[in-house]
Write a protein that holds these residues in place. Sequence first.
Motif, mmCIF file in Angstrom:
data_model
loop_
_atom_site.group_PDB
_atom_site.id
_atom_site.type_symbol
_atom_site.label_atom_id
_atom_site.label_comp_id
_atom_site.label_asym_id
_atom_site.label_seq_id
_atom_site.Cartn_x
_atom_site.Cartn_y
_atom_site.Cartn_z
ATOM 1 N N GLU A 157 0.831 -1.207 0.000
ATOM 2 C CA GLU A 157 0.000 0.000 0.000
ATOM 3 C C GLU A 157 0.861 1.252 0.000
ATOM 4 O O GLU A 157 0.577 2.226 -0.710
ATOM 5 C CB GLU A 157 -0.928 -0.009 1.206
ATOM 6 C CG GLU A 157 -2.014 -1.076 1.148
ATOM 7 C CD GLU A 157 -2.734 -1.248 2.466
ATOM 8 O OE1 GLU A 157 -3.837 -1.813 2.463
ATOM 9 O OE2 GLU A 157 -2.183 -0.825 3.523
ATOM 10 N N LEU A 158 1.920 1.222 0.802
ATOM 11 C CA LEU A 158 2.812 2.379 0.876
ATOM 12 C C LEU A 158 3.513 2.603 -0.464
ATOM 13 O O LEU A 158 3.653 3.744 -0.926
ATOM 14 C CB LEU A 158 3.845 2.169 1.983
ATOM 15 C CG LEU A 158 4.735 3.358 2.333
ATOM 16 C CD1 LEU A 158 3.894 4.520 2.849
ATOM 17 C CD2 LEU A 158 5.780 2.956 3.383
ATOM 18 N N ALA A 159 3.920 1.530 -1.100
ATOM 19 C CA ALA A 159 4.571 1.640 -2.413
ATOM 20 C C ALA A 159 3.630 2.280 -3.431
ATOM 21 O O ALA A 159 4.029 3.158 -4.205
ATOM 22 C CB ALA A 159 5.018 0.261 -2.886
ATOM 23 N N ASP A 160 2.361 1.858 -3.407
ATOM 24 C CA ASP A 160 1.381 2.435 -4.340
ATOM 25 C C ASP A 160 1.151 3.913 -4.047
ATOM 26 O O ASP A 160 1.086 4.739 -4.974
ATOM 27 C CB ASP A 160 0.057 1.679 -4.244
ATOM 28 C CG ASP A 160 0.135 0.267 -4.821
ATOM 29 O OD1 ASP A 160 1.080 0.004 -5.599
ATOM 30 O OD2 ASP A 160 -0.732 -0.555 -4.479
ATOM 31 N N GLN A 161 1.048 4.260 -2.762
ATOM 32 C CA GLN A 161 0.780 5.644 -2.380
ATOM 33 C C GLN A 161 1.914 6.580 -2.792
ATOM 34 O O GLN A 161 1.676 7.721 -3.201
ATOM 35 C CB GLN A 161 0.566 5.742 -0.865
ATOM 36 C CG GLN A 161 -0.732 5.139 -0.370
ATOM 37 C CD GLN A 161 -0.826 5.161 1.153
ATOM 38 O OE1 GLN A 161 -0.077 5.866 1.823
ATOM 39 N NE2 GLN A 161 -1.758 4.384 1.685
ATOM 40 N N LEU A 162 3.154 6.101 -2.676
ATOM 41 C CA LEU A 162 4.310 6.961 -2.911
ATOM 42 C C LEU A 162 4.958 6.722 -4.276
ATOM 43 O O LEU A 162 6.012 7.279 -4.563
ATOM 44 C CB LEU A 162 5.336 6.754 -1.785
ATOM 45 C CG LEU A 162 4.846 7.143 -0.383
ATOM 46 C CD1 LEU A 162 5.925 6.868 0.666
ATOM 47 C CD2 LEU A 162 4.437 8.603 -0.334
ATOM 48 N N GLY A 163 4.339 5.904 -5.098
ATOM 49 C CA GLY A 163 4.836 5.697 -6.451
ATOM 50 C C GLY A 163 6.189 5.026 -6.516
ATOM 51 O O GLY A 163 7.049 5.407 -7.317
ATOM 52 N N THR A 164 6.368 3.989 -5.677
ATOM 53 C CA THR A 164 7.635 3.266 -5.689
ATOM 54 C C THR A 164 7.337 1.774 -5.698
ATOM 55 O O THR A 164 6.188 1.356 -5.914
ATOM 56 C CB THR A 164 8.495 3.669 -4.467
ATOM 57 O OG1 THR A 164 9.796 3.074 -4.585
ATOM 58 C CG2 THR A 164 7.861 3.254 -3.149
ATOM 59 N N ASN A 165 8.349 0.945 -5.498
ATOM 60 C CA ASN A 165 8.119 -0.498 -5.476
ATOM 61 C C ASN A 165 8.131 -1.019 -4.045
ATOM 62 O O ASN A 165 8.567 -0.336 -3.118
ATOM 63 C CB ASN A 165 9.168 -1.231 -6.325
ATOM 64 C CG ASN A 165 10.580 -0.967 -5.836
ATOM 65 O OD1 ASN A 165 10.973 -1.416 -4.759
ATOM 66 N ND2 ASN A 165 11.362 -0.233 -6.621
ATOM 67 N N ARG A 166 7.654 -2.223 -3.888
ATOM 68 C CA ARG A 166 7.490 -2.792 -2.547
ATOM 69 C C ARG A 166 8.828 -2.971 -1.840
ATOM 70 O O ARG A 166 8.934 -2.765 -0.636
ATOM 71 C CB ARG A 166 6.764 -4.133 -2.645
ATOM 72 C CG ARG A 166 6.479 -4.759 -1.301
ATOM 73 C CD ARG A 166 5.542 -5.941 -1.432
ATOM 74 N NE ARG A 166 5.289 -6.553 -0.145
ATOM 75 C CZ ARG A 166 4.390 -7.508 0.065
ATOM 76 N NH1 ARG A 166 3.646 -7.923 -0.964
ATOM 77 N NH2 ARG A 166 4.231 -8.021 1.269
ATOM 78 N N GLY A 167 9.866 -3.339 -2.594
ATOM 79 C CA GLY A 167 11.180 -3.524 -1.976
ATOM 80 C C GLY A 167 11.712 -2.233 -1.377
ATOM 81 O O GLY A 167 12.279 -2.226 -0.280
ATOM 82 N N THR A 168 11.531 -1.128 -2.082
ATOM 83 C CA THR A 168 11.984 0.166 -1.579
ATOM 84 C C THR A 168 11.182 0.568 -0.351
ATOM 85 O O THR A 168 11.739 1.076 0.637
ATOM 86 C CB THR A 168 11.848 1.247 -2.671
ATOM 87 O OG1 THR A 168 12.681 0.890 -3.774
ATOM 88 C CG2 THR A 168 12.261 2.612 -2.146
ATOM 89 N N ALA A 169 9.881 0.343 -0.369
ATOM 90 C CA ALA A 169 9.034 0.646 0.785
ATOM 91 C C ALA A 169 9.463 -0.182 1.992
ATOM 92 O O ALA A 169 9.506 0.325 3.123
ATOM 93 C CB ALA A 169 7.568 0.386 0.451
ATOM 94 N N ALA A 170 9.801 -1.449 1.756
ATOM 95 C CA ALA A 170 10.240 -2.315 2.852
ATOM 96 C C ALA A 170 11.537 -1.799 3.465
ATOM 97 O O ALA A 170 11.709 -1.791 4.693
ATOM 98 C CB ALA A 170 10.422 -3.747 2.349
ATOM 99 N N GLN A 171 12.478 -1.350 2.626
ATOM 100 C CA GLN A 171 13.731 -0.787 3.129
ATOM 101 C C GLN A 171 13.473 0.460 3.967
ATOM 102 O O GLN A 171 14.089 0.660 5.025
ATOM 103 C CB GLN A 171 14.644 -0.422 1.963
ATOM 104 C CG GLN A 171 15.376 -1.597 1.330
ATOM 105 C CD GLN A 171 16.317 -1.113 0.243
ATOM 106 O OE1 GLN A 171 15.885 -0.620 -0.795
ATOM 107 N NE2 GLN A 171 17.607 -1.241 0.497
ATOM 108 N N ALA A 172 12.554 1.301 3.495
ATOM 109 C CA ALA A 172 12.242 2.533 4.221
ATOM 110 C C ALA A 172 11.658 2.216 5.593
ATOM 111 O O ALA A 172 12.028 2.839 6.601
ATOM 112 C CB ALA A 172 11.251 3.374 3.414
#
Length: 259
Positions: free
Chosen positions: A38-53
């Motif tokens: 969900e965070l990846a979709d909201q911020l226009g990135t991929n799931r792996g990057t969201a997980a790192q964040a």
Amino acid sequence: MTEDEPRRATFRAVADEVRKSIQRGTYAPGAKLPTEGELADQLGTNRGTAAQALRLLASEGLINKSRRGMFVHRIVNKIVRDSTSRYVRARREEGQARGAFEAEIRGLGMTPSSITTTQHTQPPAWVADLLGVDGNDVSTLARVRRMLADDVPVQLATSYLPLAIAEGTRLEEIDTGPGGSKSRLAELGHAQATITEEIDVRPPTGEEVEALDMREDQRVYEIAHIGRTEDGRAVEVTVHVLPTHLWRLSYSWPLGPTH
């Protein structure tokens, strides 16, 4: 520029966005965060990057991970430990507080509590040297506390007092009364005139990780606090352990003439 640097910058930028949302109150203390997807979709990135964040924010102590998902930590703003004023008697006893910690946490609008045990014990060698007691014998009273703010564990503290002073006094009780142990020592004729604090930053032990609900990759302040009477006698040594992501240490003192 290496291949990893653009991706590293991206996940830090995502972490910045989530951090700002927490600071603005979009995600309140204790609130559940969006999933990685969900965070990846909201911020226009991929799931792996969201997980790192999210892993970065968890290491900072800003969010917690559980089986139910990611949640904002219940304490978002750091607790300020004002070592300049916290030991002044009027401050320690304000509102019938049982010492500096209770007064400090109340002053920040939170509810303090603690789990306390007391025991006669053989002190660590360095504590025995400071207190001038026998390090090979049961020569101190230890007051061991797990301290909480709004039911969140925020500090561990173990105070050592010479048994020759503390035995049979209110210092052995769980509740030492308004002002805590320093006020009781003063009433016994051992008022503290000077305080020394030595601070180290280190990884937490396994026991501290569990007691303070921390991660192993986080850090703690270890504060060795020594209280001395007017004649220079050490009458109390306390070891404070505080998660660095929950606390900010503040010190100030007057300067003498510069010329």
